[in-house]
Design a protein around this motif. Structure first.
Motif, PDB file in Angstrom:
ATOM      1  N   HIS A 529       0.817  -1.226   0.000  1.00 33.53           N
ATOM      2  CA  HIS A 529       0.000   0.000   0.000  1.00 33.53           C
ATOM      3  C   HIS A 529       0.845   1.269   0.000  1.00 33.53           C
ATOM      4  CE1 HIS A 529      -2.487   3.232   1.755  1.00 33.53           C
ATOM      5  NE2 HIS A 529      -3.450   2.679   1.042  1.00 33.53           N
ATOM      6  N   ASP A 530       1.747   1.381   0.981  1.00 34.24           N
ATOM      7  CA  ASP A 530       2.531   2.612   1.099  1.00 34.24           C
ATOM      8  C   ASP A 530       3.615   2.725   0.039  1.00 34.24           C
ATOM      9  OD1 ASP A 530       0.968   2.874   3.329  1.00 34.24           O
ATOM     10  OD2 ASP A 530       2.574   2.468   4.765  1.00 34.24           O
ATOM     11  N   LYS A 531       4.063   1.584  -0.481  1.00 34.75           N
ATOM     12  CA  LYS A 531       5.160   1.538  -1.456  1.00 34.75           C
ATOM     13  C   LYS A 531       6.439   2.155  -0.892  1.00 34.75           C
ATOM     14  CE  LYS A 531       2.387  -0.200  -4.558  1.00 34.75           C
ATOM     15  NZ  LYS A 531       2.447  -1.646  -4.875  1.00 34.75           N
ATOM     16  N   SER A 532       6.588   2.077   0.420  1.00 30.97           N
ATOM     17  CA  SER A 532       7.767   2.642   1.077  1.00 30.97           C
ATOM     18  C   SER A 532       8.888   1.611   1.229  1.00 30.97           C
ATOM     19  CB  SER A 532       7.390   3.196   2.443  1.00 30.97           C
ATOM     20  OG  SER A 532       6.818   2.196   3.259  1.00 30.97           O
ATOM     21  N   VAL A 533       8.611   0.365   0.876  1.00 35.93           N
ATOM     22  CA  VAL A 533       9.611  -0.702   0.865  1.00 35.93           C
ATOM     23  C   VAL A 533       9.544  -1.391  -0.492  1.00 35.93           C
ATOM     24  CG1 VAL A 533      10.356  -2.880   1.912  1.00 35.93           C
ATOM     25  CG2 VAL A 533       9.432  -1.059   3.359  1.00 35.93           C
ATOM     26  N   GLY A 534      10.707  -1.618  -1.091  1.00 43.53           N
ATOM     27  CA  GLY A 534      10.757  -2.252  -2.403  1.00 43.53           C
ATOM     28  C   GLY A 534      10.708  -3.765  -2.323  1.00 43.53           C
ATOM     29  N   PRO A 535      10.615  -4.438  -3.491  1.00 45.65           N
ATOM     30  CA  PRO A 535      10.542  -5.906  -3.523  1.00 45.65           C
ATOM     31  C   PRO A 535      11.747  -6.569  -2.874  1.00 45.65           C
ATOM     32  CG  PRO A 535       9.984  -4.975  -5.671  1.00 45.65           C
ATOM     33  CD  PRO A 535      10.516  -3.848  -4.838  1.00 45.65           C
ATOM     34  N   LEU A 536      11.472  -7.599  -2.101  1.00 46.18           N
ATOM     35  CA  LEU A 536      12.531  -8.366  -1.439  1.00 46.18           C
ATOM     36  C   LEU A 536      13.406  -9.059  -2.479  1.00 46.18           C
ATOM     37  CD1 LEU A 536      12.287 -10.498   1.717  1.00 46.18           C
ATOM     38  CD2 LEU A 536      13.003 -11.653  -0.381  1.00 46.18           C
ATOM     39  N   GLU A 537      14.694  -9.157  -2.166  1.00 53.13           N
ATOM     40  CA  GLU A 537      15.663  -9.780  -3.071  1.00 53.13           C
ATOM     41  C   GLU A 537      16.370 -10.929  -2.364  1.00 53.13           C
ATOM     42  OE1 GLU A 537      19.716  -8.548  -5.602  1.00 53.13           O
ATOM     43  OE2 GLU A 537      18.806  -7.133  -4.173  1.00 53.13           O
ATOM     44  N   SER A 585      20.538 -14.276  -8.360  1.00 55.02           N
ATOM     45  CA  SER A 585      19.695 -13.379  -7.557  1.00 55.02           C
ATOM     46  C   SER A 585      18.372 -13.148  -8.262  1.00 55.02           C
ATOM     47  CB  SER A 585      20.397 -12.037  -7.309  1.00 55.02           C
ATOM     48  OG  SER A 585      20.576 -11.340  -8.519  1.00 55.02           O
ATOM     49  N   ALA A 586      17.375 -12.730  -7.491  1.00 58.31           N
ATOM     50  CA  ALA A 586      16.057 -12.414  -8.049  1.00 58.31           C
ATOM     51  C   ALA A 586      15.283 -11.564  -7.057  1.00 58.31           C
ATOM     52  CB  ALA A 586      15.283 -13.696  -8.355  1.00 58.31           C
ATOM     53  N   PHE A 587      14.308 -10.817  -7.589  1.00 61.35           N
ATOM     54  CA  PHE A 587      13.428  -9.992  -6.769  1.00 61.35           C
ATOM     55  C   PHE A 587      12.029 -10.593  -6.733  1.00 61.35           C
ATOM     56  CE2 PHE A 587      16.710  -7.004  -7.982  1.00 61.35           C
ATOM     57  CZ  PHE A 587      16.855  -6.193  -6.863  1.00 61.35           C
ATOM     58  N   SER A 588      11.293 -10.227  -5.693  1.00 67.55           N
ATOM     59  CA  SER A 588       9.902 -10.658  -5.595  1.00 67.55           C
ATOM     60  C   SER A 588       9.115 -10.142  -6.797  1.00 67.55           C
ATOM     61  CB  SER A 588       9.299 -10.129  -4.300  1.00 67.55           C
ATOM     62  OG  SER A 588       8.061 -10.713  -4.040  1.00 67.55           O
ATOM     63  N   PRO A 589       8.304 -10.997  -7.428  1.00 63.06           N
ATOM     64  CA  PRO A 589       7.635 -10.615  -8.680  1.00 63.06           C
ATOM     65  C   PRO A 589       6.379  -9.777  -8.506  1.00 63.06           C
ATOM     66  CG  PRO A 589       7.076 -12.873  -8.101  1.00 63.06           C
ATOM     67  CD  PRO A 589       8.069 -12.410  -7.073  1.00 63.06           C
ATOM     68  N   ARG A 590       5.865  -9.693  -7.281  1.00 64.00           N
ATOM     69  CA  ARG A 590       4.616  -8.951  -7.052  1.00 64.00           C
ATOM     70  C   ARG A 590       4.557  -8.505  -5.603  1.00 64.00           C
ATOM     71  NH1 ARG A 590       1.383 -12.201  -4.014  1.00 64.00           N
ATOM     72  NH2 ARG A 590       1.662 -14.469  -4.180  1.00 64.00           N
ATOM     73  N   ASP A 591       3.550  -7.704  -5.287  1.00 64.84           N
ATOM     74  CA  ASP A 591       3.331  -7.289  -3.903  1.00 64.84           C
ATOM     75  C   ASP A 591       2.743  -8.447  -3.097  1.00 64.84           C
ATOM     76  OD1 ASP A 591       4.145  -4.780  -4.606  1.00 64.84           O
ATOM     77  OD2 ASP A 591       2.115  -3.931  -4.708  1.00 64.84           O
ATOM     78  N   PRO A 592       3.125  -8.555  -1.827  1.00 64.86           N
ATOM     79  CA  PRO A 592       2.472  -9.553  -0.971  1.00 64.86           C
ATOM     80  C   PRO A 592       1.031  -9.139  -0.685  1.00 64.86           C
ATOM     81  CG  PRO A 592       3.895  -8.153   0.345  1.00 64.86           C
ATOM     82  CD  PRO A 592       4.126  -7.769  -1.091  1.00 64.86           C
ATOM     83  N   ALA A 593       0.214 -10.091  -0.298  1.00 64.43           N
ATOM     84  CA  ALA A 593      -1.186  -9.801   0.025  1.00 64.43           C
ATOM     85  C   ALA A 593      -1.257  -8.936   1.270  1.00 64.43           C
ATOM     86  CB  ALA A 593      -1.956 -11.096   0.233  1.00 64.43           C
ATOM     87  N   TRP A 594      -2.118  -7.925   1.212  1.00 62.48           N
ATOM     88  CA  TRP A 594      -2.347  -7.066   2.373  1.00 62.48           C
ATOM     89  C   TRP A 594      -3.790  -6.595   2.358  1.00 62.48           C
ATOM     90  CZ3 TRP A 594      -3.696  -1.768   2.647  1.00 62.48           C
ATOM     91  CH2 TRP A 594      -3.700  -1.245   3.945  1.00 62.48           C
ATOM     92  N   ILE A 595      -4.476  -6.800   3.467  1.00 60.04           N
ATOM     93  CA  ILE A 595      -5.877  -6.376   3.592  1.00 60.04           C
ATOM     94  C   ILE A 595      -5.973  -5.390   4.746  1.00 60.04           C
ATOM     95  CG2 ILE A 595      -8.239  -7.119   4.041  1.00 60.04           C
ATOM     96  CD1 ILE A 595      -7.442  -9.885   2.970  1.00 60.04           C
ATOM     97  N   PRO A 596      -6.470  -4.157   4.523  1.00 58.60           N
ATOM     98  CA  PRO A 596      -6.564  -3.162   5.596  1.00 58.60           C
ATOM     99  C   PRO A 596      -7.384  -3.684   6.782  1.00 58.60           C
ATOM    100  CG  PRO A 596      -7.044  -2.168   3.466  1.00 58.60           C
ATOM    101  CD  PRO A 596      -6.991  -3.653   3.246  1.00 58.60           C
TER     102      PRO A 596
END
Length: 596
Positions: A529-537, A585-596
């Motif tokens: 949601h916040d996009k304040s952390v990038g995809p995990l590597e 190496s690789a990065f996470s391909p999508r955002d993890p699930a998050w429900i407010p």
């Protein structure tokens, strides 16, 4: 408000700091008595004090607790039971802490009077700053503030972050408009729920007023750097708006459009050309000084995990703008202020204000060392607690608070070191959060949660007869937003000669998202949601890398008998060793699930 009234208001604030700190012991005793008088008949305190409101009875009978101990009471209030479970005043909202419990955000009860206490601390900041920097009433502050996603408890109480609570309150929206509180950002932009539209409008406002801006900042250093990254991607659009006098049509929020229409009253091509000339330079070193030439300092939290952003802030300001950290606060309570705001970030110390809550401390160590107690939930004997005025210079402590809103002898989890005293009030340097190994923004991932998430993800290696033999991690803030990096050493069966080929990007990506899905609610919110952390590597290292890492640390003085692989790496030399042995190496391909 005219100049003389502002000067008098500042004088009164500084005198109040002196009064409180000169009588810190008396103020603390008064605060505890007031809390017990207000809350003495609550179910929680009655359980231990049997109706007594005596201070000595409190200190003898009421235990030191962590969130798991008070959580059942908070959950009962959240589902509709009376506030008198923990506090004598109505709980008006629940504040979402950056910490988590069982993967969900911790909820902290808050009462109406808490906003008065927070506002009291905010009102001290400018009188303190005015002692060190003159002329701050001759221009504007470009402070970038944002609200976060909000939810409700089952009984309808708002559940939100402490900053969202404050920005939505009358204390902020109906604040006194004076020369020291003249912000470039319209309130409507700050209160916009869409963080991208909010960021766009706030930066646009800051650019329009670029020659009037004297102060730059955000609450956290990470948020300010995120704004610089956003500006780097969008300065062309912002210049177009200034040049044409029309707001970009992608900004759809009605309140944002309304407030910005009052700012963009006519085309200003000359201002747009100035900004374009600056932003089109290949290097953005010193960009803040070029865009806002009258700026005198940057205000943001740069202590604890935020210290990792200091080099970037210094790069964008060419080291010409002091980094100012003004206050120490949490969702549970606001604690204190920095009375020497122009000190080096490494020397920041906060004077605890004795009227905020009742402070106690768990002694951890002294003389440059502190004891790491892995059993954070372990019982602490009541007689081991130290009062505010009895802490010792140079010693390390864990902070414990008792609040009006219903937290009693509650372990905040912060490790502090006493660096001095202002009158009778101690001054503390923030050292770290207990047991936090990774943090980029509001996320706080501890060793247990990291281990749990990796344990779940490594099962994806089993079909290849592969085994994760060792791992460590690193919070990479070299880009914005920063992201978690995991270093994995994998052992595989010799009967799988093509394992290296099988260990393709797709498999590593699946491992990345598996880790992220298991991390806590706050991390997933920051990502999704916040996009304040990038995809995990994940970076896979060569066989033998962790033996080499052990040799490195033993060479630095670690004991071979007591060596344990650090679950988070801070040493640049150790990171260099790890990165020199990365084979995939690789990065996470999508955002993890998050429900407010």
């Amino acid at each position: 408000m005219d100049g003389k009234k502002l000067e008098y208001k500042g004088w009164v604030a500084l005198k109040e700091i002196e009064r409180l700190t000169e009588k810190a012991d008396e103020v603390q005793e008064t605060i505890l008595k007031a809390i017990l008088m207000q809350n003495g008949e609550t179910e929680y305190l009655s359980k231990y004090m049997k109706g007594s409101k005596d201070v000595d009875e409190f200190k003898f009978h009421v235990p030191v607790i962590t969130y798991k101990d008070v959580c059942p009471y908070i959950q009962r209030i959240a589902t509709g039971e009376d506030s008198s479970l923990v506090t004598g005043h109505p709980v008006t909202e629940m504040l979402c802490s950056s910490g988590t419990s069982a993967g969900e955000p911790k909820l902290m009860p808050s009462i109406a009077e808490d906003l008065d206490r927070r506002t009291f601390v905010y009102n001290l900041i400018m009188p303190i700053m005015n002692q060190y920097i003159s002329g701050l009433d001759e221009g504007k502050a470009m402070f970038l503030y944002f609200i976060k996603a909000e939810m409700s408890t089952p009984c309808g109480l708002p559940a939100r972050t402490v900053l969202t609570s404050y920005y939505k309150s009358k204390h902020f929206k109906c604040r006194t408009r004076d020369a020291f509180n003249d912000f470039t950002s319209p309130d409507q932009a700050i209160l916009c729920k869409d963080s991208n539209q909010s960021m766009y409008c706030q930066l646009l406002s800051g650019l329009v007023h670029r020659h009037q801006v004297l102060r730059l900042g955000a609450v956290f250093a990470s948020a300010f750097l995120r704004a610089i990254s956003f500006l780097e991607r969008n300065w062309g659009r912002l210049c177009n708006d200034i040049r044409s006098g029309d707001l970009d049509p992608t900004i759809s929020d009605p309140e944002c459009r309304s407030c910005m229409s009052m700012l963009l009253t006519s085309p200003n091509p000359s201002l747009a050309d100035e900004i374009e000339d600056i932003c089109s330079n290949t290097s953005w070193k010193g960009i803040l000084c070029h865009l806002w030439p009258r700026a005198k300092y940057i205000e943001a939290v740069v202590t604890g995990s935020m210290a990792q952003y200091i080099p970037s802030l210094e790069y964008y300001s060419e080291g010409k703008l002091p980094l100012v950290c003004t206050m120490y606060a949490s969702s549970e309570c606001y604690f204190g202020v920095n009375l020497k705001p122009l000190c080096d970030p490494a020397d920041v110390a906060f004077t605890l204000l004795p009227n905020m809550c009742y402070f106690e401390f768990i002694h951890l160590g002294e003389n440059g060392t502190w004891l790491v107690n892995k059993d954070e939930e372990g019982e602490v004997p009541n007689d081991k607690l130290v009062n505010l005025v009895n802490v010792r210079l140079g010693s390390y402590y864990e902070l414990v608070v008792t609040t009006f809103a219903g937290l009693y002898r509650y372990r905040i989890g912060d490790v502090l070191r006493v660096t001095g005293f202002h009158n009778k009030a101690p001054q503390f340097q923030f050292i770290c959060r207990r047991n936090v190994v990774l943090s980029i923004d509001n996320d706080k991932t501890n060793e247990e949660d990291l281990h749990k998430s990796i344990t779940a993800a490594k099962k994806l290696l089993e079909p290849y007869d592969a085994l994760l033999v060792e791992y460590t991690s690193y919070a990479d803030t070299s880009s914005v937003p920063g992201h978690y990096v995991l270093y994995w050493e994998i052992l595989h069966d010799a009967s799988f000669p093509d394992f290296s080929a099988q260990l393709d990007v797709k498999l590593l990506k699946e491992c990345c998202i598996s880790v992220e899905e298991e991390l806590d609610y706050v991390y997933r919110r920051c990502r999704a949601h916040d996009k304040s952390v990038g995809p995990l590597e994940i970076r896979v290292v060569e066989s033998g890398t962790f033996e080499a890492l052990m040799d490195f640390f033993i060479g630095q003085g670690a004991s071979i008998n007591q060596y344990k692989t650090p679950r988070s790496i801070k040493s640049n030399a150790a990171l260099k060793l790890l990165n020199s042995r990365v084979k995939a190496s690789a990065f996470s391909p999508r955002d993890p699930a998050w429900i407010p």
